[in-house]
Design a protein around this motif. Structure first.
Motif, PDB file in Angstrom:
ATOM      1  N   ALA A 179      80.515  73.818  49.129  1.00 52.33           N
ATOM      2  CA  ALA A 179      79.938  74.379  49.114  1.00 52.33           C
ATOM      3  C   ALA A 179      78.887  74.879  49.900  1.00 52.33           C
ATOM      4  O   ALA A 179      78.784  76.716  49.603  1.00 52.33           O
ATOM      5  N   THR A 180      79.596  75.353  51.401  1.00 55.73           N
ATOM      6  CA  THR A 180      79.323  76.518  51.881  1.00 55.73           C
ATOM      7  C   THR A 180      80.262  77.060  52.087  1.00 55.73           C
ATOM      8  O   THR A 180      79.330  78.146  52.404  1.00 55.73           O
ATOM      9  N   VAL A 202      70.414  77.810  50.354  1.00 56.78           N
ATOM     10  CA  VAL A 202      71.031  77.942  49.119  1.00 56.78           C
ATOM     11  C   VAL A 202      69.325  78.467  48.184  1.00 56.78           C
ATOM     12  O   VAL A 202      69.329  78.927  47.866  1.00 56.78           O
ATOM     13  N   ASN A 247      72.367  73.569  54.556  1.00 54.81           N
ATOM     14  CA  ASN A 247      73.154  74.894  53.793  1.00 54.81           C
ATOM     15  C   ASN A 247      72.275  74.942  52.247  1.00 54.81           C
ATOM     16  O   ASN A 247      72.415  75.658  51.509  1.00 54.81           O
ATOM     17  N   ASN A 248      71.853  73.435  51.874  1.00 54.10           N
ATOM     18  CA  ASN A 248      71.134  73.325  50.181  1.00 54.10           C
ATOM     19  C   ASN A 248      69.689  73.950  50.961  1.00 54.10           C
ATOM     20  O   ASN A 248      69.656  74.493  49.940  1.00 54.10           O
ATOM     21  N   SER A 260      76.511  76.427  44.353  1.00 51.56           N
ATOM     22  CA  SER A 260      76.053  75.915  45.960  1.00 51.56           C
ATOM     23  C   SER A 260      76.119  74.427  45.722  1.00 51.56           C
ATOM     24  O   SER A 260      76.347  73.296  46.558  1.00 51.56           O
ATOM     25  N   PHE A 311      78.820  72.574  43.675  1.00 47.19           N
ATOM     26  CA  PHE A 311      79.325  71.585  44.908  1.00 47.19           C
ATOM     27  C   PHE A 311      78.845  70.552  45.283  1.00 47.19           C
ATOM     28  O   PHE A 311      79.681  69.715  45.743  1.00 47.19           O
ATOM     29  N   PHE A 354      74.328  81.572  44.066  1.00 47.53           N
ATOM     30  CA  PHE A 354      74.108  80.952  45.043  1.00 47.53           C
ATOM     31  C   PHE A 354      73.860  79.217  44.550  1.00 47.53           C
ATOM     32  O   PHE A 354      74.039  78.450  45.064  1.00 47.53           O
ATOM     33  N   TRP A 382      81.174  78.732  49.147  1.00 51.20           N
ATOM     34  CA  TRP A 382      81.053  79.699  48.534  1.00 51.20           C
ATOM     35  C   TRP A 382      79.885  79.701  48.658  1.00 51.20           C
ATOM     36  O   TRP A 382      79.529  81.162  48.338  1.00 51.20           O
ATOM     37  N   PHE A 383      78.576  79.148  48.933  1.00 52.93           N
ATOM     38  CA  PHE A 383      77.711  80.376  49.214  1.00 52.93           C
ATOM     39  C   PHE A 383      77.750  81.704  50.501  1.00 52.93           C
ATOM     40  O   PHE A 383      77.278  82.632  50.189  1.00 52.93           O
TER      41      PHE A 383
END
Length: 184
Positions: free
Chosen positions: A92-93, A40, A36-37, A80, A83, A77, A95-96
């Motif tokens: 975080a996921t 982002v 995820n990071n 995220s 978070f 973005f 939100w993204f």
């Protein structure tokens, strides 16, 4: 770029993509945080890099309307990562994905369906199955259904004509780029 700069850039990339990964986090969970990071960071870069490419033929108020969302999208973005760093990987996921879906609907409204931007919502509909750890699987189906509903809204609910009257050749160029990027 020298070896020292490359090493510094690599350390920064490694640090950012691992925000939220700590020794107590199971490796099976850590890989979702890292993925995820990474997305982002990548999509923030894509949002910013697409600005001069996609909107070069626009002027005045039309350019401002077309640029408003991509300029706001990247910082949204990046929240995220905050978070994730605070240990809220699923948030975080979520939100993204939510920011991306809202941005895509907004971009569909601003620059129109002829650019193919709304097709990225189909990618969002399958994204949760890849980005969310199995322990949240019951929420994945709801998240996926929401993103598919966003696609349907962008397809039939977003008003026509778009806010920005884009020249047909520019819209076609953006569509070609979007569809190529989507399927690559």
């Amino acid at each position: 770029m020298g070896a020292a700069n490359t090493s510094r850039l690599w350390r920064f990339w490694h640090w950012v993509t691992r925000l939220g990964v700590h020794p107590g986090l199971a490796p099976t969970e850590a890989k979702y945080v890292i993925l995820n990071n990474t997305l982002v960071l990548f999509m923030s870069g894509v949002a910013l890099a697409s600005i001069p490419i996609n909107y070069q033929g626009l002027q005045g108020e039309q350019m401002l309307a077309a640029l408003a969302l991509p300029v706001v999208q990247a910082p949204m973005f990046l929240l995220s990562l905050v978070f994730a760093a605070r240990g809220h990987a699923y948030l975080a996921t979520l939100w993204f994905g939510a920011v991306a879906a809202a941005s895509l609907i907004g971009q569909t409204w601003i620059i129109g369906r002829s650019t193919g931007i709304h097709f990225f919502l189909l990618l969002h509909a399958v994204g949760p199955f890849v980005l969310v750890p199995p322990r949240y699987r019951k929420w994945v189906f709801a998240q996926s259904a929401l993103y598919f509903a966003c696609f349907l809204f962008a397809l039939i609910g977003v008003p026509e004509p778009p806010l920005v009257a884009m020249p047909a050749d520019l819209a076609r160029k953006i569509q070609d780029g979007n569809l190529t990027f989507l399927f690559v």
